[in-house]
Write an enzyme that holds these catalytic residues in place. Structure first.
Site, PDB file in Angstrom:
ATOM      1  N   TYR A  34      34.703 -45.126 -41.240  1.00  0.00           N
ATOM      2  CA  TYR A  34      36.107 -45.180 -40.831  1.00  0.00           C
ATOM      3  C   TYR A  34      36.260 -45.376 -39.341  1.00  0.00           C
ATOM      4  O   TYR A  34      35.283 -45.290 -38.585  1.00  0.00           O
ATOM      5  CB  TYR A  34      36.846 -43.924 -41.296  1.00  0.00           C
ATOM      6  CG  TYR A  34      36.591 -42.691 -40.435  1.00  0.00           C
ATOM      7  CD1 TYR A  34      35.379 -42.022 -40.471  1.00  0.00           C
ATOM      8  CD2 TYR A  34      37.581 -42.202 -39.591  1.00  0.00           C
ATOM      9  CE1 TYR A  34      35.160 -40.903 -39.688  1.00  0.00           C
ATOM     10  CE2 TYR A  34      37.367 -41.071 -38.803  1.00  0.00           C
ATOM     11  CZ  TYR A  34      36.164 -40.437 -38.853  1.00  0.00           C
ATOM     12  OH  TYR A  34      35.941 -39.335 -38.076  1.00  0.00           O
ATOM     13  N   LYS A 148      30.039 -43.809 -37.816  1.00  0.00           N
ATOM     14  CA  LYS A 148      31.304 -43.106 -38.083  1.00  0.00           C
ATOM     15  C   LYS A 148      31.507 -42.998 -39.590  1.00  0.00           C
ATOM     16  O   LYS A 148      32.333 -43.687 -40.205  1.00  0.00           O
ATOM     17  CB  LYS A 148      32.468 -43.815 -37.380  1.00  0.00           C
ATOM     18  CG  LYS A 148      33.643 -42.874 -37.140  1.00  0.00           C
ATOM     19  CD  LYS A 148      34.523 -43.374 -36.027  1.00  0.00           C
ATOM     20  CE  LYS A 148      35.814 -42.580 -35.880  1.00  0.00           C
ATOM     21  NZ  LYS A 148      35.667 -41.144 -35.731  1.00  0.00           N
ATOM     22  N   GLU A 180      28.262 -32.959 -28.986  1.00  0.00           N
ATOM     23  CA  GLU A 180      29.639 -33.444 -28.900  1.00  0.00           C
ATOM     24  C   GLU A 180      30.538 -32.464 -29.638  1.00  0.00           C
ATOM     25  O   GLU A 180      30.057 -31.499 -30.248  1.00  0.00           O
ATOM     26  CB  GLU A 180      29.757 -34.840 -29.530  1.00  0.00           C
ATOM     27  CG  GLU A 180      29.393 -34.859 -31.016  1.00  0.00           C
ATOM     28  CD  GLU A 180      29.521 -36.239 -31.665  1.00  0.00           C
ATOM     29  OE1 GLU A 180      30.225 -37.112 -31.142  1.00  0.00           O
ATOM     30  OE2 GLU A 180      28.894 -36.424 -32.726  1.00  0.00           O
ATOM     31  N   LEU A 204      28.466 -39.636 -31.717  1.00  0.00           N
ATOM     32  CA  LEU A 204      29.213 -40.868 -31.951  1.00  0.00           C
ATOM     33  C   LEU A 204      29.471 -41.523 -30.589  1.00  0.00           C
ATOM     34  O   LEU A 204      29.936 -40.837 -29.664  1.00  0.00           O
ATOM     35  CB  LEU A 204      30.554 -40.538 -32.623  1.00  0.00           C
ATOM     36  CG  LEU A 204      31.323 -41.798 -33.007  1.00  0.00           C
ATOM     37  CD1 LEU A 204      30.772 -42.373 -34.303  1.00  0.00           C
ATOM     38  CD2 LEU A 204      32.807 -41.525 -33.141  1.00  0.00           C
TER      39      LEU A 204
HETATM   40  N1  PDD Z   1      37.150 -38.888 -34.094  1.00  0.00           N
HETATM   41  N2  PDD Z   1      32.739 -37.705 -31.879  1.00  0.00           N
HETATM   42  C1  PDD Z   1      33.129 -37.532 -33.152  1.00  0.00           C
HETATM   43  C2  PDD Z   1      32.244 -36.769 -34.085  1.00  0.00           C
HETATM   44  C3  PDD Z   1      34.364 -38.079 -33.592  1.00  0.00           C
HETATM   45  O1  PDD Z   1      34.751 -37.938 -34.873  1.00  0.00           O
HETATM   46  C4  PDD Z   1      35.177 -38.775 -32.656  1.00  0.00           C
HETATM   47  C5  PDD Z   1      36.486 -39.405 -33.040  1.00  0.00           C
HETATM   48  C6  PDD Z   1      34.731 -38.922 -31.338  1.00  0.00           C
HETATM   49  C7  PDD Z   1      35.517 -39.675 -30.306  1.00  0.00           C
HETATM   50  O2  PDD Z   1      35.499 -41.063 -30.563  1.00  0.00           O
HETATM   51  P1  PDD Z   1      36.659 -42.041 -30.079  1.00  0.00           P
HETATM   52  O3  PDD Z   1      36.818 -41.833 -28.618  1.00  0.00           O
HETATM   53  O4  PDD Z   1      36.149 -43.400 -30.402  1.00  0.00           O
HETATM   54  O5  PDD Z   1      37.911 -41.650 -30.831  1.00  0.00           O
HETATM   55  C8  PDD Z   1      33.494 -38.377 -30.996  1.00  0.00           C
HETATM   56  C9  PDD Z   1      38.316 -39.530 -34.637  1.00  0.00           C
HETATM   57  C10 PDD Z   1      39.360 -39.857 -33.649  1.00  0.00           C
HETATM   58  C11 PDD Z   1      38.839 -38.666 -35.764  1.00  0.00           C
HETATM   59  O6  PDD Z   1      37.998 -38.175 -36.487  1.00  0.00           O
HETATM   60  O7  PDD Z   1      40.032 -38.529 -35.902  1.00  0.00           O
END
Ligand code: PDD
Length: 285
Positions: A34, A148, A180, A204
């Site tokens: 996703y 992801k 993270e 991620l």
């Molecule tokens: N989550 N690390 C993890 C485990 C994440 O699920 C996410 C993002 C990030 C940050 O990634 P980005 O900057 O590309 O949004 C880091 C999304 C937003 C969510 O699960 O809603």
């Protein structure tokens, strides 16, 4: 969810009315990937970066996307327009589709693609103003955290554990090193240097993380991507999280201890500002 418009394999309608087969491998096995994309002023922010990561995640789970990235981009734009939301979040998911329940891949998979446009999640103003707290949690996820994947159970349990102790977010720690957040990337500042874990299999590679590193370098802030021992957390002068919906969110407490003097740091505040200027810059091009 009220006010959410969905696109499910070409069918468009209110999200709660769209139906997926109970045989869908996303439902049965979390066999899918996703993306979440923020929309500002009716325009998807960093869409190409999100779609490239979608393609990487698809490759990582040997899932052939059913159409080119260009088509994903077209659907995204079309759905944002249809939803009529200037400020929104796009949720995009691709699973290996419905098939008899066997673990190995179906012979001819028919992926399920879902794209939903929703009002953006918002943070309590108080959290933005005062910063948030984190609770460290052992990282027991798999060895492909760079993908992801929709298999988010460890993240769900970690986030719940953090919420139960009143923290905004869980901070994963693996083998004594900070990884993270449950749905965010982690940064700290020491002696004016911005430090974040390396983007390897343990985290991620956040789209927001990458742009914040780029903006920091443009601002002349020294950056380091390296291992962060959990024991270093108490030495941080500043800390913040990044994610699509959090943007740059200051962290002022970790496991109950203040980060620095417990106030939002100058580098965190500056990066929040340049991030928003970056959005404006992007919107005007
Ligand atoms: N989550 N690390 C993890 C485990 C994440 O699920 C996410 C993002 C990030 C940050 O990634 P980005 O900057 O590309 O949004 C880091 C999304 C937003 C969510 O699960 O809603």
């Amino acid at each position: 969810m009220e006010g959410c418009l969905g696109w499910l394999n070409g069918e468009i309608g209110p999200l709660e009315e769209l139906r997926v087969s109970a045989d869908d491998r996303g439902f049965l096995f979390a066999d899918g990937i996703y993306e979440v994309i923020r929309v500002y002023g009716s325009r998807p922010f960093l869409l190409q970066e999100h779609l490239l990561r979608l393609a990487r995640s698809a490759e990582g789970i040997q899932l052939q996307l059913p159409f080119p990235l260009q088509r994903f981009a077209e659907i995204t734009h079309e759905m944002i327009e249809r939803a009529g939301l200037a400020e929104a979040e796009v949720y995009l998911q691709v699973t290996r589709g419905a098939a008899p329940r066997l673990l190995s891949f179906p012979l001819s998979p028919a992926p399920t693609v879902l794209l939903a446009v929703k009002p953006p999640r918002s943070l309590p103003a108080e959290e933005r103003k005062r910063g948030v707290s984190l609770a460290t949690v052992p990282d027991d996820r798999w060895r492909h955290c760079d993908l992801k994947s929709i298999a988010l159970l460890p993240n769900v349990l970690a986030a719940e554990q953090a919420h139960r102790v009143g923290a905004h977010e869980a901070l994963f720690v693996r083998d004594g090193l900070v990884a993270e957040g449950a749905s965010s990337n982690f940064f700290l500042v020491r002696q004016g240097t911005l430090i974040t874990p390396l983007a390897d299999w343990r985290i991620l590679p956040g789209v927001t993380r990458a742009i914040v590193l780029q903006l920091a370098r443009e601002e002349g802030i020294p950056t380091e991507e390296r291992d962060i021992p959990a024991s270093e957390l108490c030495l941080a002068e500043e800390s913040f999280l990044t994610s699509t919906f959090r943007e740059v969110l200051p962290v002022t407490r970790i496991d109950g201890s203040l980060v620095g003097d417990g106030l939002i740091g100058t580098i965190s505040a500056a990066l929040f500002t340049v991030y928003h200027e970056g959005i404006q810059r992007f919107l005007s091009t």
